[in-house]
Design an enzyme around this catalytic site. Structure first.
Site, PDB file in Angstrom:
ATOM      1  N   LEU A 100       0.823  -1.213   0.000  1.00 39.48           N
ATOM      2  CA  LEU A 100       0.000   0.000   0.000  1.00 39.48           C
ATOM      3  C   LEU A 100       0.860   1.267   0.000  1.00 39.48           C
ATOM      4  O   LEU A 100       0.372   2.353   0.300  1.00 39.48           O
ATOM      5  CB  LEU A 100      -0.968   0.000   1.187  1.00 39.48           C
ATOM      6  N   GLY A 101       2.138   1.104  -0.305  1.00 39.29           N
ATOM      7  CA  GLY A 101       2.966   2.285  -0.517  1.00 39.29           C
ATOM      8  C   GLY A 101       3.441   2.963   0.751  1.00 39.29           C
ATOM      9  O   GLY A 101       3.670   4.178   0.762  1.00 39.29           O
ATOM     10  N   SER A 102       3.646   2.198   1.844  1.00 37.97           N
ATOM     11  CA  SER A 102       4.017   2.859   3.101  1.00 37.97           C
ATOM     12  C   SER A 102       5.431   3.451   3.040  1.00 37.97           C
ATOM     13  O   SER A 102       5.677   4.487   3.651  1.00 37.97           O
ATOM     14  CB  SER A 102       3.864   1.909   4.294  1.00 37.97           C
ATOM     15  N   SER A 103       6.360   2.832   2.307  1.00 35.84           N
ATOM     16  CA  SER A 103       7.714   3.414   2.254  1.00 35.84           C
ATOM     17  C   SER A 103       7.711   4.749   1.526  1.00 35.84           C
ATOM     18  O   SER A 103       8.374   5.704   1.956  1.00 35.84           O
ATOM     19  CB  SER A 103       8.737   2.512   1.564  1.00 35.84           C
ATOM     20  N   ALA A 104       6.980   4.813   0.407  1.00 34.24           N
ATOM     21  CA  ALA A 104       6.930   6.080  -0.334  1.00 34.24           C
ATOM     22  C   ALA A 104       6.208   7.149   0.480  1.00 34.24           C
ATOM     23  O   ALA A 104       6.599   8.323   0.466  1.00 34.24           O
ATOM     24  CB  ALA A 104       6.234   5.880  -1.674  1.00 34.24           C
ATOM     25  N   ALA A 105       5.166   6.748   1.218  1.00 33.07           N
ATOM     26  CA  ALA A 105       4.446   7.721   2.055  1.00 33.07           C
ATOM     27  C   ALA A 105       5.385   8.264   3.128  1.00 33.07           C
ATOM     28  O   ALA A 105       5.357   9.468   3.431  1.00 33.07           O
ATOM     29  CB  ALA A 105       3.214   7.072   2.689  1.00 33.07           C
TER      30      ALA A 105
ATOM     31  N   ASP B 264       4.689   4.717  -6.634  1.00 33.42           N
ATOM     32  CA  ASP B 264       4.307   4.920  -5.224  1.00 33.42           C
ATOM     33  C   ASP B 264       4.539   6.361  -4.758  1.00 33.42           C
ATOM     34  O   ASP B 264       3.631   6.977  -4.189  1.00 33.42           O
ATOM     35  CB  ASP B 264       5.063   3.959  -4.294  1.00 33.42           C
TER      36      ASP B 264
HETATM   37  O1  PMV Z   1       4.155  -3.881  -4.451  1.00 34.49           O
HETATM   38  P1  PMV Z   1       4.001  -2.421  -4.696  1.00 34.49           P
HETATM   39  O2  PMV Z   1       2.694  -1.922  -4.258  1.00 34.49           O
HETATM   40  O3  PMV Z   1       5.147  -1.599  -4.253  1.00 34.49           O
HETATM   41  O4  PMV Z   1       3.856  -2.201  -6.260  1.00 34.49           O
HETATM   42  C1  PMV Z   1       4.813  -2.644  -7.156  1.00 34.49           C
HETATM   43  C2  PMV Z   1       4.388  -2.288  -8.528  1.00 34.49           C
HETATM   44  C3  PMV Z   1       5.265  -2.933  -9.580  1.00 34.49           C
HETATM   45  O5  PMV Z   1       4.743  -2.490 -10.829  1.00 34.49           O
HETATM   46  C4  PMV Z   1       5.177  -4.459  -9.525  1.00 34.49           C
HETATM   47  C5  PMV Z   1       6.726  -2.520  -9.451  1.00 34.49           C
HETATM   48  C6  PMV Z   1       6.992  -1.058  -9.743  1.00 34.49           C
HETATM   49  O6  PMV Z   1       8.106  -0.611  -9.411  1.00 34.49           O
HETATM   50  O7  PMV Z   1       6.139  -0.386 -10.331  1.00 34.49           O
END
Ligand code: PMV
Length: 306
Positions: free
Chosen positions: A93-98, A139
């Site tokens: 759910l993108g917690s590192s980018a958040a 993200d």
């Molecule tokens: O697993 P997540 O939510 O960080 O998403 C990865 C998305 C991918 O397309 C599989 C990888 C990327 O870097 O975009």
């Protein structure tokens, strides 16, 4: 340096196009209201990070903190960063980018230098790379934008905000199975190396589905968006990035009347996303199938129960 200072950023879901986005195809994503807050408070000594969201022994969040301070021209000294997260970690759910974007916002405020959207996008991408090597950058774009958008990777990426014509009754199901996006991305890379023509053709088909889904979202056509999600899931399974847990949860959501359901993020048994019409019924079905269900409230729009 003006303290205390605060920064907040949201998580994300990928609605369509994960994995193929790494190979230059478009993806459709949404910033979540659910997010993470960083509070900077004065303290003596080198900067520290206090967080219940990051496992002890993980040096990367502190490295991101140091780099963020440098990026806004502040010393990594004389403050503590307290992190409060509503995002389950490691669930895609993108917690590192958040975390990266919330730190950036808090430190930019402390430096008296609020950043523009372009700087947030660029720095968020650089900072997230500390966690994930060479991610597509979707993200941090979601964390910076906090709403629906299409994304094409590049230097810089092409990020196009979209306004859904109707509220999106979305439910996220978390299987709780440990997952690694990096492993899934590398395994797909190896299969692509072995048969580029097959995978490029699959990615092209995913790209077409993403474009149809983005048009459906902008037009408020939830049935068509749901169809795009189902088609995308079938193509992801063909690409080998689905998993038995994902298939089970997707089937449960569809039995509960979902207009569409698919994995979201890296796959490999992590999270699924399903589109209404009846989010409460879908959430109950996902829970009965063993997942944790969350309503995905999208930022930047008025969300209503379906
Ligand atoms: O697993 P997540 O939510 O960080 O998403 C990865 C998305 C991918 O397309 C599989 C990888 C990327 O870097 O975009």
């Amino acid at each position: 340096m003006k303290l205390p200072a605060r920064g907040r950023a949201g998580g994300k879901v990928i609605l369509l196009g994960e994995h193929a986005v790494v190979y230059g195809r478009p993806a459709l994503a949404a910033g979540l209201r659910l997010g993470l807050t960083v509070e900077l408070v004065a303290a003596s000594g080198p900067a520290r990070l206090e967080s219940d969201a990051t496992p002890a022994g993980d040096a990367r969040p502190l490295e991101v903190l140091r780099r963020t301070a440098a990026a806004v021209g502040l010393p990594a000294d004389g403050f503590v960063a307290r992190v409060r997260s509503e995002l389950p970690a490691g669930a895609g759910l993108g917690s590192s980018a958040a975390l990266a974007v919330a730190l950036l916002r808090a430190l930019a405020t402390a430096a008296g230098r609020p950043l523009g959207r372009g700087d947030e996008l660029r720095l968020g991408r650089e900072l997230e790379a500390v966690f994930h090597g060479t991610p597509s950058g979707i993200d941090p774009a979601a964390a910076a934008l906090g709403r629906c958008f299409t994304f094409v990777r590049g230097e810089p990426p092409v990020v196009t905000p979209l306004r859904p014509a109707a509220p999106l009754p979305l439910v996220i199901g978390l299987s709780g199975r440990p997952r690694s996006t990096g492993t899934a991305v590398l395994a797909l890379r190896a299969r692509w190396e072995a048969d580029r023509a097959r995978h490029e053709a699959l990615f092209d088909r995913i790209g077409t589905v993403v474009e149809a889904g983005a048009r459906a979202l902008a037009a408020g056509d939830l049935a068509a968006l749901g169809r795009a999600m189902d088609e995308n899931q079938a193509l992801l399974a063909e690409a080998g990035v689905s998993a038995p847990e994902v298939e089970r949860l997707v089937a449960a959501a569809r039995r509960a009347g979902a207009a569409g359901a698919k994995l979201t993020g890296g796959g490999a048994g992590g999270a699924v996303i399903a589109l209404g019409p009846d989010p409460a019924r879908i959430a109950a079905a996902l829970e009965a199938a063993g997942a944790r269900a969350l309503r995905a409230e999208i930022g930047g729009m008025v969300e209503e129960a379906a």
